[in-house]
Design an enzyme around this catalytic site. Structure first.
Site, mmCIF file in Angstrom:
data_model
loop_
_atom_site.group_PDB
_atom_site.id
_atom_site.type_symbol
_atom_site.label_atom_id
_atom_site.label_comp_id
_atom_site.label_asym_id
_atom_site.label_seq_id
_atom_site.Cartn_x
_atom_site.Cartn_y
_atom_site.Cartn_z
ATOM 1 N N GLU A 20 0.867 -1.180 0.000
ATOM 2 C CA GLU A 20 0.000 0.000 0.000
ATOM 3 C C GLU A 20 0.898 1.223 0.000
ATOM 4 O O GLU A 20 1.981 1.215 0.616
ATOM 5 C CB GLU A 20 -0.901 0.012 1.246
ATOM 6 N N CYS A 61 -6.601 1.116 2.967
ATOM 7 C CA CYS A 61 -7.543 2.239 2.984
ATOM 8 C C CYS A 61 -7.399 3.145 1.774
ATOM 9 O O CYS A 61 -8.319 3.889 1.440
ATOM 10 C CB CYS A 61 -7.336 3.056 4.254
ATOM 11 N N GLU A 97 -11.605 -2.543 3.915
ATOM 12 C CA GLU A 97 -12.198 -2.689 5.246
ATOM 13 C C GLU A 97 -13.571 -2.025 5.246
ATOM 14 O O GLU A 97 -13.725 -0.888 5.670
ATOM 15 C CB GLU A 97 -11.288 -2.055 6.304
#
Ligand code: AHR
Length: 654
Positions: A53, A243, A378
């Site tokens: 990420e 995220c 998530e």
């Protein structure tokens, strides 16, 4: 070990709040039975992987080898990263790149200060002595006469460590390149561009790349970081988040289509880790998308891992944004679903297809052979499942062989988790992505977690996990707890098919989140003890689980021991992994049932430290590293001694 050292360690463990480790102080002989002929569940080749990420300056300033920050002048503050001197303005008229329209205009009329720009790189421009760097930029001259520029690499002491001149002579936008070769190492250099002649020029997409990139790919990756990734032997490579997939709102979400095609025209986006933690604010954290989906697929291929892209499911980050307008309505999801279908075409479609052609034009006519797609990171509640459902239907209808990964939310248990698992079964996804960032005690007591999982339905993808101690630092302790916990992944390979530690990379001067697997500065790299645990699993995964028991039970913490066994049918090796979380040596009697009598040669690799707080750092990168020695196991019975606080991998010929 003397009593006083034992006492000191116990006190240290108490102060760290680690009861699981503290209890294991009794020296006993443990008897393990390994049934070598009872070949059990297949361990998927994808089992141990890596998850990337763009957090902690993992992409721009990290894995992506570009050395210039804000190369296109597109940050909200277009001079971010740049120090202009003389007359420099930002313009957008007749830009060179329509989707990155800002550029710098420099004018020089022999002012005493001169006119030009310095770029500070990512906490410095990291360059190495006598290595070659390609400097390139797009420029146009606004007058009739050519304009000469001087380019320098300037070190920390403000001395030039390289100087070149380049003449600009075209009135329209043109690309210019020059090779720089610094005279000395400097992790914190600056690039300086100075006008030598009078005139007005426009500059855009100023880029400085090492010639040596991983696998010598143009627009490539930092050699040392990508090699460290390859050396994990990952079976799966999950990207681009995390995220970052969600973004904070619709505008900042990750849109893969913006990350392919010519790099100059991939529109810059703010990075959500710029502002997520107020105490870790990085106003200069943006995504150039130079490391985009084509590069992710290429990297997966280069490191031998199956690519696993994660797509936005139509929701913004549920932690950060509860504004319903920042979620896509269920009946308006089609563009998001098209993104998923087009992505599969981009990866696998023939050159004659729209997206297959784009892949081919970028340099990869052969398909990337994508097998997995994850929808949502998530996310939780009905908001998620009602969006996931149409994705599943559409992907199944067009690409029935693609394995779909759904999510179990951000927690490893609790009401959202309990709601999501049955929903994932109902939707018949192939794998469910579980996340757990938990304490050392949790990791030790959850080594049994998957022993009681339902064997039917979706498989588990442990997509983000890491042991988080109170101080959230990487340490030998966290690595040992992860090693112990991961025996449970392997023993349950019929249920757990993929796992990826998170996050992967962190810049020592620009991180938002820790612990992380690999730390780096602008010219060096540090592999954590946690890295070595992942690597030991990746290199020794085997093809099938073998039963390993103590008193007819799996070894999940008895006497402070955690163990698993596997066979590698391709090499005909027996592999036994044992974590000793106790502070004493442990003798193990290995009853190797079914192994031909005699001596079996091999190696044992041991990661061990008496200092649970041991860390590898830039100054001391090798404080905790595995040690490999030759070993001979005799069948039918062997005895081995495990060091205190150790993770040992035995690998012998069958
Ligand atoms: O790994 C860091 C973050 O942890 C990821 O972005 C997110 O998925 C999780 O909350």
């Amino acid at each position: 070990m003397t009593n006083s050292i034992q006492k000191a360690i116990v006190l240290c463990l108490i102060s760290m709040g680690i009861s699981g480790l503290m209890a294991q102080t009794v020296n006993t002989v443990s008897e393990f039975k390994v049934e070598v002929q009872k070949t059990g569940a297949t361990i998927q080749p994808t089992m141990y992987g890596a998850f990337f990420e763009d957090i902690n300056f993992g992409a721009d300033g990290g894995l992506y080898a570009e050395l210039i920050k804000n190369r296109s002048f597109e940050f909200d503050n277009p001079f971010s990263g740049w120090t202009p001197f003389g007359h420099v303005t930002i313009q957008t008229k007749n830009p060179c790149f329509s989707r990155n329209p800002h550029y710098a205009e420099l004018s020089y009329d022999k002012e005493l200060t001169g006119t030009g720009l310095d770029n500070e790189g990512f906490r410095g421009v990291g360059v190495k002595k006598e290595e070659k760097y390609n400097l390139s930029f797009y420029a146009r001259v606004m007058g009739k006469s050519p304009v000469k520029l001087r380019v320098n690499l300037v070190n920390y002491g403000n001395d030039f460590i390289e100087e070149k001149e380049i003449e600009l002579n075209g009135q329209g936008w043109q690309k210019y390149t020059v090779v720089l070769m610094p005279a000395s190492n400097c992790p914190h250099a600056r690039l300086r561009i100075t006008m030598i002649d009078r005139g007005i020029i426009d500059l855009d997409h100023v880029s400085l790349f090492p010639q040596k990139t991983f696998n010598n790919r143009p627009n490539g990756l930092r050699q040392d970081l990508a090699q460290a990734l390859k050396d994990l032997h990952p079976g799966i490579f999950r990207f681009p988040g995390g995220c970052i997939v969600e973004g904070t709102n619709k505008a900042t979400r990750y849109q893969w289509k913006n990350t392919v095609g010519p790099v100059e025209n991939r529109p810059t986006n703010i990075n959500r880790w710029n502002y997520t933690f107020p105490n870790k604010k990085f106003s200069d954290y943006y995504q150039s998308y130079g490391l985009g989906f084509y590069e992710f697929f290429q990297l997966s291929e280069d490191i031998g891992a199956e690519p696993l892209p994660v797509l936005n499911c139509g929701l913004s980050c549920q932690y950060e944004n509860d504004d319903p307008n920042e979620n896509c309505a269920v009946d308006k999801l089609q563009p998001y679903i098209d993104d998923a279908l087009d992505l599969i075409e981009f990866a696998n479609g023939p050159v004659s297809s729209k997206w297959g052609k784009i892949r081919s034009d970028m340099g990869h006519p052969a398909p990337f052979n994508l097998k997995f797609v994850a929808v949502g990171n998530e996310q939780w509640s009905k908001l998620y499942t009602e969006r996931l459902e149409p994705f599943v239907k559409a992907i199944r209808a067009r690409y029935p062989d693609i394995k779909i990964v759904g999510g179990a939310g951000p927690q490893a248990e609790g009401s959202d988790f309990e709601y999501l698992w049955p929903e994932m079964r109902r939707l018949k996804v192939d794998l469910v992505d579980e996340h757990f960032y938990r304490s050392p005690d949790w990791f030790l007591s959850n080594a049994k977690r998957y022993d009681s999982y339902d064997r039917q339905g979706p498989k588990v993808f442990a997509g983000e996990y890491a042991c988080h101690p109170g101080n959230r630092e990487n340490s030998f302790l966290t690595a040992l707890c992860e090693a112990a916990f991961m025996t449970g992944f392997e023993r349950n390979a019929d249920v757990v098919n993929l796992c990826t530690y998170a996050p992967l990379f962190a810049h020592v001067d620009a991180w938002q989140w820790r612990p992380d697997l690999i730390w780096f500065d602008n010219i060096s790299i540090v592999k954590t003890p946690n890295y070595y645990v992942q690597q030991l699993y990746g290199m020794n995964k085997g093809t099938n689980v073998l039963p390993l028991t103590m008193n007819n039970e799996a070894v999940t913490g008895q006497n402070g021991l955690y163990a698993t066994a596997a066979v590698d049918k391709t090499t005909n090796d027996l592999i036994i992994k044992i974590a000793n979380t106790g502070i004493l040596n442990k003798k193990i009697r290995l009853d190797l049932v079914g192994l031909s009598e005699g001596k079996h040669q091999g190696k044992v690799t041991v990661l061990q430290s008496m200092d649970l707080e041991a860390k590898n750092t830039i100054a001391k990168p090798s404080a905790g590293e595995p040690v490999i020695t030759d070993i001979e196991l005799s069948a039918p019975v062997s005895e081995v001694t495990l060091k205190p606080f150790s993770f040992s991998v035995y690998r012998v010929r069958l």
